[in-house]
Write a protein that holds these residues in place. Sequence first.
Motif, short mmCIF file in Angstrom:
data_model
loop_
_atom_site.label_atom_id
_atom_site.label_comp_id
_atom_site.label_asym_id
_atom_site.label_seq_id
_atom_site.Cartn_x
_atom_site.Cartn_y
_atom_site.Cartn_z
N ARG A 114 0.84 -1.21 0.00
CA ARG A 114 0.00 0.00 0.00
C ARG A 114 0.87 1.25 0.00
N THR A 365 -11.75 -9.97 1.39
CA THR A 365 -11.30 -10.11 0.01
C THR A 365 -10.20 -9.08 -0.26
N PRO A 366 -9.31 -9.34 -1.20
CA PRO A 366 -8.27 -8.34 -1.52
C PRO A 366 -8.85 -6.98 -1.87
N GLU A 367 -9.98 -6.98 -2.59
CA GLU A 367 -10.59 -5.71 -2.99
C GLU A 367 -11.07 -4.94 -1.75
N ALA A 368 -11.70 -5.64 -0.81
CA ALA A 368 -12.21 -4.97 0.39
C ALA A 368 -11.05 -4.47 1.26
N ASN A 370 -8.09 -3.64 0.34
CA ASN A 370 -7.36 -2.56 -0.32
C ASN A 370 -8.07 -1.22 -0.17
N LYS A 371 -9.34 -1.25 0.22
CA LYS A 371 -10.10 -0.02 0.42
C LYS A 371 -10.21 0.34 1.89
#
Length: 583
Positions: A114, A365-368, A370-371
Motif C-alpha cells: 500500500r 477479500t483483496p478488494e475490500a 485494499n479499500k
Amino acid sequence: MNSLFDNWTSTLKRNSLVLVLGILLVTLGINTSIIAAERIYVTLSASKTSISVTALEKYAEDGVINHELAFYQQYLPAKQFQKLQGILLTPVKVSPVLLSQFLYTPQGEFILHRLAQVIQPQTQQPQGISTLRSALISAAGEPGGLTLLNLLRKYPYSDIHINLRRSFSLARELENIINETESAIAAVTKQSHLEAANIPQPLNFLELADLGHPGKFQLQKHTLKFFDSTRHRLLLTDVYIPHVQTPAPVIVISHGLGTDSSNFEYLATHLASHGLAVVVPNHPGSTSLHHQSSTVIEPGEFQDQPLDVKYVLNQLEQINHSDSRFQSRLNLQQVGVFGQSLGGYTALALAGAEINFPQLAQDCTPEALNKSWNMSLLFQCSALALQQDSRKKYNLQDERVKAAIAVNPITSSIFGEAGFSQIKTPVMIVSSSADSVAPALYEQIQPFSWLQNSPKYLVMLLGGTHFSTIGDGNPTSQQVSLPTDVTGDASQARDYINLLSLPFFQTYVAAKSEYLPYLNAAYTNSISRESLGLKLVQTFSQTQLTQAIGDDTLTPISTNPITDFGFWILDISLAMLRETISS
C-alpha cells in the motif's frame, strides 16, 4: 480555476500525507514520509516539481536556505516553511528488531504494497518492496532513531516520485474516516452529558468511597502451571487470592498480543485487595516471548485464547477444594472476564459473541482490504483459516461468565453484528479515541450499537491510544518499551481502569448493588481529567450513530496538524500551479 486549487488545498490540509503513510505503520510508531535518496519529484497531471535531498539536508542540519530552497520559499507563508526543519529531524523511536519482524509478516507486506502505491521509484523496480522494507529497518537502527533524513540516506534509488493522484484518493478516504470518527466520538460525548443531566437523583460523589485506593484485604499470589495435553499448551497462570471469609467471585484477565500476565498486575492486585479473586493466564501464542511465527497472529489463537480460560477455570474447579492454598476460597460459578485488544476479543467470545465467518469472507477479500484503513482487519482476517466447515459455529461462550469488560477489542468482522448481538451478559466496552490499531468507530462504537442486552456500557478515553491501559509489564520480559507519545497518559488510563472495573465486577459478578452509583455518566464526568478525558454512556443506538456520522454541526474532538513533508511540497506545487494559471 483559483477556487478549485483553494478547495483542494483546504481539503488536503485536513489530511496530511503523514496520515496516508502513518496509519499504515501506526502499530510500530512510524509516522514519517518516505522519499528518495537524492531528489524527490511530485507530479500532478502534466505538472512536475522537485527538490534535492542535499538542499533539505543543509537546511535541516545548518539552517541554510540555498538558492534551490529559496525558490520554493517564496510560495509558502513563513510559518509553514519553518515546519520543514522539524519534519526532517524529528525522531521516531522504534525497535528495528520489532520493525523487521512485523514487515516480514503477511500483514507487514500488505502494508508495504500500500505504501508503494504512493511512493514510487522513477522506474518500477521488481525488488521495490524489499528495498522499502530494508530502508525502513536500516533507518530505524540509526543512533538518532528513524528520522526523515536517516531514511533518505538509506533509500538506494536516486529519484523517487510521490504519486499525487493516488495521494488525493487516499486523502479523500482518510478525510471521510477522520470526520466520521470524530463526529461519532463527539456524539458519544454529547450523549454522556445528556445521561449525566438526566439522573433522577443527583449524587453527591464526595460521599462515595474512593475506589482508587487499595482495599482492606490482604492477598496471596500463586503462579500455577497447567498443561492442556489436548492442545499442547502450557498455561502459566497467576492467581491472586484475597483473605476473605466466604468464597470470592473470580475475575479472569486476558492479555493481548505481545504482552503477558504482568501487564495487568496493577489491576489484579487492585481487584484482589477489594475481595475479588483474580486469575491471569499467560496465553502461549500471544505473549511477548512468541516470535517464532511468520505471521503476527496464528489463526488458532482466536479459538485457543477462550479455550485457555475455560481450561484454567476447569482446573481450578478441581483443585479449589483439594489444594491447601485455596481452601475453597474461589467461587468459580461467578466469573467475570477482563481483556485488552485480543484479550478483549477473548472476553467477548466467552460472554457469548460468535465468530462470524460470512462477515469475514465479505470483509477479507483483496478488494475490500485494499479499500480499508482499519488495521485490525489484517488480524481478524486470519480467523478465516479456522473455517473447516461453513456450517460449523464457533461458540466459545462459558456459562460461568456473568459479565465482561473488553478494552480496545477487535470485533467488527470477527463477530459482525450477527455474532456480537448474541451477547446477553452485562458488558463494558472501553474505547480510545486515538486508537489506530483497533479504531474506535469500527471496533467499539459501532459494535456497541449492535448490543441488544442491558445493562451495557461504552467508555471513551478521550486522548487514549491502543496502548494506554497496558502496564509496564515484567522488566525481564522481551516487551518493547513504549514511549509516551504512543501510550498517552498511561498512568491516568490505568487509574480509570481500576476505578471502573471494580464497581462493574462488584455489581454484576459479586451482586453488590451498592456499587451501582459508580456506573453512570455523572460519576465518570466527575473523575475525568484534562490530560485524558473520560466519558461513559449506557445507550447509543445505530440510529444515533448514523445521524452523528452525517451531522456536520458536531465539533471534532481533535485536529490533525500539518507535519508532513509530502504535504509541505504539495502545498508548494499547488501554489506554483495557481500562480501559473493566474498569470
